[in-house]
Design a protein around this motif. Structure first.
Motif, PDB file in Angstrom:
ATOM      1  N   VAL A 192       0.834  -1.206   0.000  1.00  0.00           N
ATOM      2  CA  VAL A 192       0.000   0.000   0.000  1.00  0.00           C
ATOM      3  C   VAL A 192       0.869   1.258   0.000  1.00  0.00           C
ATOM      4  O   VAL A 192       0.624   2.211  -0.760  1.00  0.00           O
ATOM      5  N   MET A 193       1.879   1.283   0.851  1.00  0.00           N
ATOM      6  CA  MET A 193       2.715   2.478   0.965  1.00  0.00           C
ATOM      7  C   MET A 193       3.502   2.740  -0.314  1.00  0.00           C
ATOM      8  O   MET A 193       3.616   3.888  -0.778  1.00  0.00           O
ATOM      9  N   THR A 194       4.074   1.701  -0.896  1.00  0.00           N
ATOM     10  CA  THR A 194       4.872   1.867  -2.109  1.00  0.00           C
ATOM     11  C   THR A 194       4.000   2.333  -3.268  1.00  0.00           C
ATOM     12  O   THR A 194       4.384   3.234  -4.033  1.00  0.00           O
ATOM     13  N   LYS A 195       2.811   1.760  -3.406  1.00  0.00           N
ATOM     14  CA  LYS A 195       1.891   2.167  -4.472  1.00  0.00           C
ATOM     15  C   LYS A 195       1.501   3.637  -4.316  1.00  0.00           C
ATOM     16  O   LYS A 195       1.447   4.404  -5.293  1.00  0.00           O
ATOM     17  N   ALA A 196       1.235   4.060  -3.083  1.00  0.00           N
ATOM     18  CA  ALA A 196       0.873   5.454  -2.825  1.00  0.00           C
ATOM     19  C   ALA A 196       2.030   6.389  -3.186  1.00  0.00           C
ATOM     20  O   ALA A 196       1.820   7.471  -3.759  1.00  0.00           O
ATOM     21  N   LEU A 197       3.247   5.969  -2.885  1.00  0.00           N
ATOM     22  CA  LEU A 197       4.424   6.781  -3.228  1.00  0.00           C
ATOM     23  C   LEU A 197       4.531   6.967  -4.735  1.00  0.00           C
ATOM     24  O   LEU A 197       4.787   8.083  -5.217  1.00  0.00           O
ATOM     25  N   TYR A 198       4.323   5.916  -5.479  1.00  0.00           N
ATOM     26  CA  TYR A 198       4.401   6.009  -6.938  1.00  0.00           C
ATOM     27  C   TYR A 198       3.302   6.902  -7.515  1.00  0.00           C
ATOM     28  O   TYR A 198       3.500   7.564  -8.534  1.00  0.00           O
ATOM     29  N   GLU A 199       2.149   6.949  -6.849  1.00  0.00           N
ATOM     30  CA  GLU A 199       1.021   7.729  -7.366  1.00  0.00           C
ATOM     31  C   GLU A 199       1.080   9.204  -6.975  1.00  0.00           C
ATOM     32  O   GLU A 199       0.417  10.045  -7.588  1.00  0.00           O
ATOM     33  N   SER A 200       1.869   9.523  -5.973  1.00  0.00           N
ATOM     34  CA  SER A 200       1.899  10.905  -5.472  1.00  0.00           C
ATOM     35  C   SER A 200       2.487  11.869  -6.502  1.00  0.00           C
ATOM     36  O   SER A 200       3.478  11.568  -7.158  1.00  0.00           O
ATOM     37  N   LYS A 201       1.874  13.052  -6.595  1.00  0.00           N
ATOM     38  CA  LYS A 201       2.350  14.107  -7.483  1.00  0.00           C
ATOM     39  C   LYS A 201       2.809  15.343  -6.706  1.00  0.00           C
ATOM     40  O   LYS A 201       3.099  16.376  -7.293  1.00  0.00           O
ATOM     41  N   GLN A 202       2.849  15.245  -5.371  1.00  0.00           N
ATOM     42  CA  GLN A 202       3.211  16.385  -4.532  1.00  0.00           C
ATOM     43  C   GLN A 202       4.419  16.021  -3.668  1.00  0.00           C
ATOM     44  O   GLN A 202       4.421  14.975  -3.003  1.00  0.00           O
ATOM     45  N   ALA A 203       5.424  16.868  -3.682  1.00  0.00           N
ATOM     46  CA  ALA A 203       6.665  16.565  -2.965  1.00  0.00           C
ATOM     47  C   ALA A 203       6.431  16.362  -1.470  1.00  0.00           C
ATOM     48  O   ALA A 203       6.957  15.424  -0.873  1.00  0.00           O
ATOM     49  N   ALA A 204       5.640  17.256  -0.852  1.00  0.00           N
ATOM     50  CA  ALA A 204       5.417  17.150   0.594  1.00  0.00           C
ATOM     51  C   ALA A 204       4.625  15.897   0.939  1.00  0.00           C
ATOM     52  O   ALA A 204       4.861  15.262   1.966  1.00  0.00           O
ATOM     53  N   GLU A 205       3.698  15.522   0.067  1.00  0.00           N
ATOM     54  CA  GLU A 205       2.949  14.287   0.290  1.00  0.00           C
ATOM     55  C   GLU A 205       3.873  13.078   0.168  1.00  0.00           C
ATOM     56  O   GLU A 205       3.835  12.163   1.002  1.00  0.00           O
ATOM     57  N   ALA A 206       4.723  13.080  -0.859  1.00  0.00           N
ATOM     58  CA  ALA A 206       5.677  11.975  -1.039  1.00  0.00           C
ATOM     59  C   ALA A 206       6.624  11.871   0.147  1.00  0.00           C
ATOM     60  O   ALA A 206       6.946  10.767   0.611  1.00  0.00           O
ATOM     61  N   LEU A 207       7.048  13.018   0.671  1.00  0.00           N
ATOM     62  CA  LEU A 207       7.931  13.021   1.839  1.00  0.00           C
ATOM     63  C   LEU A 207       7.253  12.397   3.049  1.00  0.00           C
ATOM     64  O   LEU A 207       7.862  11.637   3.805  1.00  0.00           O
ATOM     65  N   LEU A 208       5.979  12.740   3.248  1.00  0.00           N
ATOM     66  CA  LEU A 208       5.240  12.207   4.385  1.00  0.00           C
ATOM     67  C   LEU A 208       5.032  10.698   4.236  1.00  0.00           C
ATOM     68  O   LEU A 208       5.125   9.936   5.212  1.00  0.00           O
ATOM     69  N   ILE A 209       4.781  10.263   3.013  1.00  0.00           N
ATOM     70  CA  ILE A 209       4.651   8.824   2.753  1.00  0.00           C
ATOM     71  C   ILE A 209       5.968   8.114   3.053  1.00  0.00           C
ATOM     72  O   ILE A 209       5.999   7.071   3.712  1.00  0.00           O
ATOM     73  N   ILE A 210       7.077   8.699   2.586  1.00  0.00           N
ATOM     74  CA  ILE A 210       8.389   8.087   2.810  1.00  0.00           C
ATOM     75  C   ILE A 210       8.723   8.063   4.292  1.00  0.00           C
ATOM     76  O   ILE A 210       9.356   7.118   4.791  1.00  0.00           O
ATOM     77  N   ASN A 211       8.281   9.085   5.030  1.00  0.00           N
ATOM     78  CA  ASN A 211       8.511   9.089   6.474  1.00  0.00           C
ATOM     79  C   ASN A 211       7.884   7.850   7.115  1.00  0.00           C
ATOM     80  O   ASN A 211       8.486   7.190   7.973  1.00  0.00           O
ATOM     81  N   SER A 212       6.674   7.501   6.670  1.00  0.00           N
ATOM     82  CA  SER A 212       6.016   6.295   7.189  1.00  0.00           C
ATOM     83  C   SER A 212       6.751   5.030   6.745  1.00  0.00           C
ATOM     84  O   SER A 212       6.856   4.062   7.507  1.00  0.00           O
ATOM     85  N   ILE A 213       7.266   5.038   5.513  1.00  0.00           N
ATOM     86  CA  ILE A 213       8.032   3.891   5.028  1.00  0.00           C
ATOM     87  C   ILE A 213       9.285   3.685   5.873  1.00  0.00           C
ATOM     88  O   ILE A 213       9.597   2.568   6.306  1.00  0.00           O
ATOM     89  N   VAL A 214       9.995   4.771   6.143  1.00  0.00           N
ATOM     90  CA  VAL A 214      11.218   4.680   6.953  1.00  0.00           C
ATOM     91  C   VAL A 214      10.876   4.231   8.366  1.00  0.00           C
ATOM     92  O   VAL A 214      11.593   3.423   8.971  1.00  0.00           O
ATOM     93  N   PHE A 215       9.770   4.739   8.905  1.00  0.00           N
ATOM     94  CA  PHE A 215       9.335   4.316  10.235  1.00  0.00           C
ATOM     95  C   PHE A 215       9.038   2.817  10.261  1.00  0.00           C
ATOM     96  O   PHE A 215       9.442   2.098  11.182  1.00  0.00           O
ATOM     97  N   MET A 216       8.343   2.319   9.249  1.00  0.00           N
ATOM     98  CA  MET A 216       8.042   0.885   9.189  1.00  0.00           C
ATOM     99  C   MET A 216       9.314   0.050   9.022  1.00  0.00           C
ATOM    100  O   MET A 216       9.428  -1.058   9.538  1.00  0.00           O
ATOM    101  N   ASP A 217      10.302   0.620   8.321  1.00  0.00           N
ATOM    102  CA  ASP A 217      11.572  -0.087   8.113  1.00  0.00           C
ATOM    103  C   ASP A 217      12.451  -0.043   9.364  1.00  0.00           C
ATOM    104  O   ASP A 217      13.061  -1.042   9.746  1.00  0.00           O
ATOM    105  N   GLN A 218      12.509   1.125  10.004  1.00  0.00           N
ATOM    106  CA  GLN A 218      13.403   1.327  11.150  1.00  0.00           C
ATOM    107  C   GLN A 218      12.802   0.890  12.471  1.00  0.00           C
ATOM    108  O   GLN A 218      13.521   0.597  13.422  1.00  0.00           O
ATOM    109  N   GLY A 219      11.472   0.896  12.545  1.00  0.00           N
ATOM    110  CA  GLY A 219      10.807   0.678  13.815  1.00  0.00           C
ATOM    111  C   GLY A 219      10.905  -0.755  14.315  1.00  0.00           C
ATOM    112  O   GLY A 219      11.661  -1.578  13.807  1.00  0.00           O
TER     113      GLY A 219
END
Length: 623
Positions: free
Chosen positions: A560-587
């Motif tokens: 779900v997260m990766t698909k949302a990242l690919y669909e995003s057209k806004q830098a701040a939205e993509a950053l927020l999505i990646i923040n969740s990805i990093v949290f899921m990876d690091q947490g």
């Protein structure tokens, strides 16, 4: 005869008083100089802290002025702190709370950056040279803002306001290598230097502490050079000098974090004899009133005899009509932290007297979550490695663990905020008072961060203040939903249910975050959250839903997260999505991702913060 003598005596007294008043009234407007050192809290200077180093030039200024024991940046990072300084306003109210800006915001309608009002009053205004504002600056602010800016170019007899930035205490100075560390011994003794209790007491942390204290000695020398230049020009009798740090220090967990080490700054104001009537303290004394960056601009205007505009949040703490009684009421300060570089979080603080209340709106975003610039420092790297190896105690490990939703500290007894007192029954009234005051503050601004940054950029940044006022009722609803996390789950349950089923996407957003705070207790909502992860109209809500499902180990979040990242057209939205990805990876659960950077929208890849995060994805997450 005696009566005539008494009348003559009283007449002389009245004439003397009137003469003194006239002399004060006829005094020329003072020159005002700000000397600002980057990235240092009060903790490294002996004048403010027993564990600091001697700074004779700063101490000399203090002997000719006032030391402020309780001065605070409202944010623990450059652009947000400086945006507060230059506007006299809380940045979450005016849309300038994100570091670094993806898009600048306009100044609030009818308000100028405060030096513009000094220029209108006849001052020569100069800045040498850092600005770092998150707002659009007009041409009316500075006569010169550059590396060559100087008060020396003013007209004869013209008062001036000059800012001089000292950069040698900046965080980047701690980006040394192991080789440099071995070949460059410190002047400060590494064997006796103080190491905070929340830090590992290792050779690297000792060296980093000693090295940074050496930088403070160097900064003190540079400050002395600036003051000497004013002395040589014969300006000391007519110049008020402020020395302060632009926010907290750069030892791990300071700059970029909303603890006292990130917010509590040194402040000394040197006042010439003829202007001492403008302060309510003894020369050479100390002042206990709480002052913060929102107040600095209004104070300069007041000292210069310029009216403070109504649109500023700050109040003067020196100058005309500032009484001792007023200063005695100044015992609190507010702080804020949102996106810093590519790391998202959302915290608000209230310090009142000796107590510090911290409200964490997304507490699962733990402090140690990757921020590339922070982790260029060897001490950060070692701290994280020791945590992963299980070699830290509970206090030292807290940086890498989820925070409670609210924390309460006695910062006089516990200056490094290691003991959470929220469960102390003796402090229940204090907790409720500070919780209520902070909640009233975020509602009254209103606090724009209850919308995600990308939504604000698209919908609010043409006029953030107007947007906030128009949506004040909506923001209050989002605050109310976020506050459900302060309740027992059974009390919160119906409110969460309503928010997840709301037609308002940002009610759903805060409902999902609240579920992630309650974790397993919120499992009754799993089917609703799965539906949101698949069908919500907002990509970030799909991501927040996947985040919850990952936290409770129900569903792998990567797809779900990766698909949302690919669909995003806004830098701040993509950053927020990646923040969740990093949290899921690091947490705690360390979910695996395999992200194809080529599938991310090309138009948003040029944003520097996105580049940093993608760097981390390429080298860590995908490795």
């Amino acid at each position: 005869m005696k009566t005539a003598f008494k009348l003559l005596f009283f007449l002389l007294i009245l004439l003397t008083i009137q003469s003194c008043k006239t002399q004060v009234a006829e005094l020329p407007a003072p020159n005002i100089v700000w000397i600002t050192s980057e990235d240092n809290s009060k903790h490294y200077i002996k004048l403010f802290d027993e564990n600091g180093v001697a700074t004779p030039n700063i101490e000399s200024l203090a002997s000719q002025g006032v030391v402020f024991n309780h001065a605070f940046s409202n944010a623990p990072v450059c652009s947000v702190a400086r945006s507060t300084l230059i506007t006299g306003s809380y940045t979450p109210r005016i849309g300038a709370q994100f570091h670094r800006k993806i898009q600048q915001v306009p100044m609030p309608e009818g308000l100028e950056m405060f030096p513009a009002y000094l220029r209108q009053a006849g001052y020569h205004t100069t800045n040498n040279s850092k600005e770092d504002y998150n707002l659009v600056k007009s041409d009316s602010v500075w006569d010169d803002s550059s590396k060559n800016a100087t008060w020396k170019n003013r007209k004869e007899g013209q008062p001036f306001f000059h800012v001089f930035n000292l950069g040698d205490s900046h965080e980047s100075r701690l980006h040394f290598t192991e080789e440099k560390m071995k070949n460059n011994p410190t002047v400060t003794d590494v064997n006796t230097v103080f190491v905070q209790p929340n830090h590992p007491n290792t050779d690297l942390f000792k060296y980093t502490n000693a090295f940074y204290r050496d930088r403070m000695v160097h900064i003190d020398k540079q400050l002395g050079d600036v003051v000497k230049e004013l002395e040589d020009a014969g300006l000391m009798d007519s110049t008020i000098i402020f020395y302060y740090g632009d926010h907290g220090g750069v030892l791990p967990g300071s700059k970029g974090y909303i603890y006292e080490t990130g917010l509590h700054v040194p402040l000394v104001v040197r006042v010439p004899e003829k202007y001492k009537h403008l302060i309510n303290a003894e020369i050479g004394g100390r002042e206990d009133a709480f002052v913060s960056f929102k107040d600095f601009g209004p104070t300069v205007l007041n000292l210069a005899g310029v009216d403070v505009p109504e649109g500023m949040d700050g109040k003067p703490f020196m100058g005309k009509n500032v009484t001792e009684d007023y200063l005695n009421t100044c015992d609190e300060t507010y702080g804020y932290a949102d996106r810093f570089d590519e790391k998202y979080d959302m915290l608000r603080t209230l310090r009142k007297g000796k107590y510090k209340y911290m409200r964490s709106y997304q507490p699962f975003n733990f402090d140690g979550l990757m921020n590339n610039y922070r982790y260029k420092q060897l001490a950060y790297q070692e701290w994280a490695d020791l945590y992963e190896d299980g070699k830290l105690n509970d206090v030292q490990s807290a940086f890498f663990k989820e925070r409670p939703v609210e924390l309460l500290f006695d910062v006089e007894a516990d200056p490094y905020e290691t003991k959470n007192l929220t469960n102390n029954e003796n402090l229940k009234e204090t907790l409720l008072e500070l919780r209520g005051k902070l909640n009233n503050w975020v509602e009254s601004m209103p606090d724009l961060s209850f919308y995600p940054e990308h939504f604000l950029i698209e919908n609010a940044f043409d006029n953030p203040v107007e947007f906030g006022q128009k949506h004040k009722v909506d923001i209050k609803r989002y605050i109310d939903i976020s506050n459900l996390s302060l309740l027992d789950f059974e009390e919160a349950k119906s409110g969460i249910d309503a928010s997840l089923k709301s037609s308002d996407p940002w009610e759903r957003y805060w409902g999902l975050i609240t579920c992630s705070i309650f974790k397993e207790q919120a499992k009754d909502f799993v089917s609703t959250i799965i539906d949101i992860s698949k069908n919500d109209s907002e990509l970030i809500n799909k991501v927040r839903a996947a985040e919850y499902l990952g936290l409770v180990k129900h569903t792998e979040p990567a797809e779900v997260m990766t698909k949302a990242l690919y669909e995003s057209k806004q830098a701040a939205e993509a950053l927020l999505i990646i923040n969740s990805i990093v949290f899921m990876d690091q947490g705690e659960h360390k979910y695996k991702f395999n992200i194809d950077i080529e599938k991310i929208d090309k138009d948003i890849l040029k944003v520097k913060e996105l580049e940093r995060k993608l760097d981390y994805i390429s080298n860590v997450i995908n490795s």
